[in-house]
Motif scaffolding. Structure first.
Motif, PDB file in Angstrom:
ATOM      1  N   ALA A  27       0.825  -1.205   0.000  1.00  0.00           N
ATOM      2  CA  ALA A  27       0.000   0.000   0.000  1.00  0.00           C
ATOM      3  C   ALA A  27       0.860   1.255   0.000  1.00  0.00           C
ATOM      4  CB  ALA A  27      -0.935   0.000   1.204  1.00  0.00           C
ATOM      5  N   THR A  28       1.863   1.279   0.867  1.00  0.00           N
ATOM      6  CA  THR A  28       2.731   2.450   0.972  1.00  0.00           C
ATOM      7  C   THR A  28       3.539   2.660  -0.303  1.00  0.00           C
ATOM      8  OG1 THR A  28       2.935   2.063   3.352  1.00  0.00           O
ATOM      9  CG2 THR A  28       4.513   3.575   2.352  1.00  0.00           C
ATOM     10  N   GLY A  29       4.110   1.571  -0.835  1.00  0.00           N
ATOM     11  CA  GLY A  29       4.898   1.668  -2.052  1.00  0.00           C
ATOM     12  C   GLY A  29       4.064   2.102  -3.246  1.00  0.00           C
ATOM     13  N   THR A  30       2.837   1.618  -3.306  1.00  0.00           N
ATOM     14  CA  THR A  30       1.946   1.963  -4.415  1.00  0.00           C
ATOM     15  C   THR A  30       1.595   3.445  -4.399  1.00  0.00           C
ATOM     16  OG1 THR A  30       0.988  -0.258  -4.493  1.00  0.00           O
ATOM     17  CG2 THR A  30      -0.321   1.534  -5.434  1.00  0.00           C
ATOM     18  N   ILE A  31       1.232   3.956  -3.234  1.00  0.00           N
ATOM     19  CA  ILE A  31       0.880   5.371  -3.120  1.00  0.00           C
ATOM     20  C   ILE A  31       2.072   6.257  -3.477  1.00  0.00           C
ATOM     21  CG2 ILE A  31       0.234   7.211  -1.500  1.00  0.00           C
ATOM     22  CD1 ILE A  31      -1.413   5.064   0.003  1.00  0.00           C
ATOM     23  N   ALA A  32       3.267   5.888  -2.987  1.00  0.00           N
ATOM     24  CA  ALA A  32       4.470   6.662  -3.291  1.00  0.00           C
ATOM     25  C   ALA A  32       4.762   6.631  -4.797  1.00  0.00           C
ATOM     26  CB  ALA A  32       5.663   6.113  -2.517  1.00  0.00           C
ATOM     27  N   GLY A  33       4.560   5.480  -5.436  1.00  0.00           N
ATOM     28  CA  GLY A  33       4.807   5.354  -6.868  1.00  0.00           C
ATOM     29  C   GLY A  33       3.871   6.206  -7.697  1.00  0.00           C
ATOM     30  N   LEU A  34       2.599   6.209  -7.324  1.00  0.00           N
ATOM     31  CA  LEU A  34       1.621   7.020  -8.048  1.00  0.00           C
ATOM     32  C   LEU A  34       1.943   8.507  -7.932  1.00  0.00           C
ATOM     33  CD1 LEU A  34      -1.685   5.137  -7.101  1.00  0.00           C
ATOM     34  CD2 LEU A  34      -0.578   5.203  -9.348  1.00  0.00           C
ATOM     35  N   LEU A  35       2.291   8.933  -6.733  1.00  0.00           N
ATOM     36  CA  LEU A  35       2.649  10.337  -6.529  1.00  0.00           C
ATOM     37  C   LEU A  35       3.900  10.708  -7.334  1.00  0.00           C
ATOM     38  CD1 LEU A  35       2.014  10.735  -2.683  1.00  0.00           C
ATOM     39  CD2 LEU A  35       0.750  11.845  -4.540  1.00  0.00           C
ATOM     40  N   CYS A  36       4.869   9.807  -7.354  1.00  0.00           N
ATOM     41  CA  CYS A  36       6.111  10.054  -8.092  1.00  0.00           C
ATOM     42  C   CYS A  36       5.836  10.288  -9.577  1.00  0.00           C
ATOM     43  CB  CYS A  36       7.065   8.875  -7.910  1.00  0.00           C
ATOM     44  SG  CYS A  36       8.501   8.910  -9.001  1.00  0.00           S
ATOM     45  N   ILE A  37       5.098   9.376 -10.199  1.00  0.00           N
ATOM     46  CA  ILE A  37       4.873   9.483 -11.646  1.00  0.00           C
ATOM     47  C   ILE A  37       3.969  10.661 -11.987  1.00  0.00           C
ATOM     48  CG2 ILE A  37       4.026   8.268 -13.692  1.00  0.00           C
ATOM     49  CD1 ILE A  37       6.617   7.179 -12.486  1.00  0.00           C
ATOM     50  N   TRP A  38       2.965  10.915 -11.159  1.00  0.00           N
ATOM     51  CA  TRP A  38       2.077  12.052 -11.421  1.00  0.00           C
ATOM     52  C   TRP A  38       2.859  13.363 -11.356  1.00  0.00           C
ATOM     53  CZ3 TRP A  38      -2.154  13.663 -13.546  1.00  0.00           C
ATOM     54  CH2 TRP A  38      -2.654  14.925 -13.229  1.00  0.00           C
ATOM     55  N   LEU A  39       3.682  13.519 -10.332  1.00  0.00           N
ATOM     56  CA  LEU A  39       4.463  14.746 -10.182  1.00  0.00           C
ATOM     57  C   LEU A  39       5.497  14.886 -11.298  1.00  0.00           C
ATOM     58  CD1 LEU A  39       4.924  14.636  -6.305  1.00  0.00           C
ATOM     59  CD2 LEU A  39       3.594  16.335  -7.587  1.00  0.00           C
ATOM     60  N   ALA A  40       6.050  13.747 -11.762  1.00  0.00           N
ATOM     61  CA  ALA A  40       7.005  13.796 -12.876  1.00  0.00           C
ATOM     62  C   ALA A  40       6.312  14.268 -14.152  1.00  0.00           C
ATOM     63  CB  ALA A  40       7.625  12.422 -13.094  1.00  0.00           C
ATOM     64  N   SER A  41       5.077  13.810 -14.373  1.00  0.00           N
ATOM     65  CA  SER A  41       4.346  14.233 -15.569  1.00  0.00           C
ATOM     66  C   SER A  41       4.070  15.731 -15.551  1.00  0.00           C
ATOM     67  CB  SER A  41       3.025  13.455 -15.691  1.00  0.00           C
ATOM     68  OG  SER A  41       2.080  13.888 -14.720  1.00  0.00           O
ATOM     69  N   GLN A  42       4.021  16.308 -14.329  1.00  0.00           N
ATOM     70  CA  GLN A  42       3.823  17.749 -14.177  1.00  0.00           C
ATOM     71  C   GLN A  42       5.160  18.505 -14.132  1.00  0.00           C
ATOM     72  OE1 GLN A  42       0.532  18.856 -14.101  1.00  0.00           O
ATOM     73  NE2 GLN A  42       0.160  16.684 -14.515  1.00  0.00           N
ATOM     74  N   GLU A  43       6.263  17.775 -14.314  1.00  0.00           N
ATOM     75  CA  GLU A  43       7.627  18.332 -14.280  1.00  0.00           C
ATOM     76  C   GLU A  43       7.952  18.948 -12.916  1.00  0.00           C
ATOM     77  OE1 GLU A  43      10.639  20.826 -17.268  1.00  0.00           O
ATOM     78  OE2 GLU A  43       8.457  20.952 -17.539  1.00  0.00           O
ATOM     79  N   LYS A  44       7.501  18.271 -11.835  1.00  0.00           N
ATOM     80  CA  LYS A  44       7.778  18.722 -10.475  1.00  0.00           C
ATOM     81  C   LYS A  44       8.942  17.917  -9.913  1.00  0.00           C
ATOM     82  CE  LYS A  44       4.137  21.446 -10.444  1.00  0.00           C
ATOM     83  NZ  LYS A  44       4.285  22.918 -10.489  1.00  0.00           N
ATOM     84  N   ILE A  45       9.980  18.595  -9.462  1.00  0.00           N
ATOM     85  CA  ILE A  45      11.193  17.920  -9.025  1.00  0.00           C
ATOM     86  C   ILE A  45      10.993  17.079  -7.767  1.00  0.00           C
ATOM     87  CG2 ILE A  45      12.057  19.792  -7.572  1.00  0.00           C
ATOM     88  CD1 ILE A  45      14.850  19.213  -8.743  1.00  0.00           C
ATOM     89  N   ILE A  46       9.971  17.397  -6.956  1.00  0.00           N
ATOM     90  CA  ILE A  46       9.717  16.645  -5.726  1.00  0.00           C
ATOM     91  C   ILE A  46       9.340  15.197  -6.024  1.00  0.00           C
ATOM     92  CG2 ILE A  46       7.266  17.184  -5.578  1.00  0.00           C
ATOM     93  CD1 ILE A  46       9.781  17.028  -2.654  1.00  0.00           C
ATOM     94  N   ASN A  47       9.043  14.879  -7.284  1.00  0.00           N
ATOM     95  CA  ASN A  47       8.696  13.494  -7.647  1.00  0.00           C
ATOM     96  C   ASN A  47       9.785  12.520  -7.226  1.00  0.00           C
ATOM     97  OD1 ASN A  47      10.160  12.074 -10.159  1.00  0.00           O
ATOM     98  ND2 ASN A  47      10.203  14.272 -10.522  1.00  0.00           N
TER      99      ASN A  47
END
Length: 239
Positions: A27-47
Motif C-alpha cells: 500500500a505504501t509503495g503503491t501510493i508513493a509510486g503514483l505520486l512520483c509518476i504524477w508529479l514527474a508528468s507535471q515536471e515537479k522535481i519533488i517526484n
C-alpha cells in the motif's frame, strides 16, 4: 507488525476469488509510486523523493515474489532518482532550469533500440545467474560487517523474458526521463501494459491496478511533454 512482510495484512479487499490481502508495504509503495509518476508528468522535481520511497519498498516486494530482474531494477532506480533530482535542479547562467523537454534525434532512437534489444536477450538467458551473483555479494558484504545472515534459497525467475523486457525498458525510460526526453512516456506505456499482466498473474493485485493507473498517467504525461517539446523547439521571438 512486520511492515516489510508482504503477508502482513493492512486490509482485506473483496477482489477476485477469496479476496485480496493488501499489505502495509504494498500500500505504501503503491501510493508513493503514483505520486512520483504524477508529479514527474507535471515536471515537479519533488517526484524524486516519492520515487526513492517507492523503489526501496518495491525492491523488498520483488524479492518476496521471485521477480529478480525487477529487484535489480529498483537498485538502478534508486541511483537514477538521486541523479534525476540533481539534473532537474541544475540552473543555467540566467537562473533558468538547464534541462528542457525535447525529442530524441533519429540517430539516438536507433542506438537506443539496438542496445535495448541486445540487452534484453542477454538478461533473458542469464537473469538467475546475474541475480544469484548479486545476492551472494550482498550476503558476503553483510556478513563481513557482522550481520548474522545466510544465503537464501533462490527460486528461478518467474518470467525471465518479460521480466527482462520490463527491466531493460524501465532503465531506458528512466534515463530518458532524467534527461527530459518525451519518448520516456511512450516507453512507460509499453512497460505498464506488460506489468499489469505479470503482477496480476503473480497475485499482487493492487500493484497490477497501480500499473493500470500509471498507464493513464503516462499517456497524460506524453500529451503534456509533447506540447512542452513543441513549445521549446520554437525559435525565440524577435523583439
Amino acid at each position: 507488525m512486520d511492515f516489510f512482510d508482504i503477508t502482513d495484512r493492512l486490509v482485506h479487499i473483496s477482489l477476485g476469488t477469496g479476496g485480496y490481502d493488501l499489505s502495509y508495504i504494498e500500500a505504501t509503495g503503491t501510493i508513493a509510486g503514483l505520486l512520483c509518476i504524477w508529479l514527474a508528468s507535471q515536471e515537479k522535481i519533488i517526484n524524486y523523493l516519492f520515487g526513492l520511497i517507492n523503489v526501496s519498498l518495491f525492491a523488498i516486494i520483488f524479492f518476496q515474489i521471485q521477480l529478480y530482474a525487477s529487484l535489480i531494477l529498483q537498485i538502478f532506480f534508486f541511483a537514477a532518482n538521486i541523479y534525476g533530482w540533481y539534473a532537474w535542479s541544475r540552473m543555467d547562467d540566467q537562473k533558468q532550469v538547464e534541462l528542457k523537454i525535447r525529442w530524441l534525434s533519429p540517430k539516438q532512437m536507433i542506438i537506443v533500440a539496438i542496445v535495448s534489444i541486445l540487452t534484453i536477450l542477454v538478461i533473458t538467458f542469464n537473469i538467475d545467474q546475474i541475480f544469484g551473483y548479486m545476492a551472494k555479494v550482498v550476503v558476503l558484504a553483510l556478513q563481513a560487517i557482522g550481520f548474522n545472515i545466510v544465503m537464501p534459497k533462490l527460486e528461478p525467475d518467474a518470467f525471465p523474458f518479460w521480466d527482462s523486457v520490463i527491466t531493460v525498458l524501465s532503465v531506458v525510460a528512466m534515463i530518458l526521463m532524467t534527461r527530459k526526453y518525451v519518448e520516456n512516456w511512450l516507453i512507460w506505456v509499453i512497460i505498464n501494459v506488460i506489468s499489469v499482466a505479470i503482477y496480476y498473474h503473480q497475485g499482487v493485485l493492487l500493484m497490477s491496478l497501480q500499473y493500470i493507473i500509471l498507464m493513464g498517467i503516462a499517456l497524460n504525461g506524453a500529451r503534456l511533454w509533447i506540447k512542452a517539446a513543441q513549445h521549446n523547439e520554437q525559435p525565440p521571438k524577435k523583439v
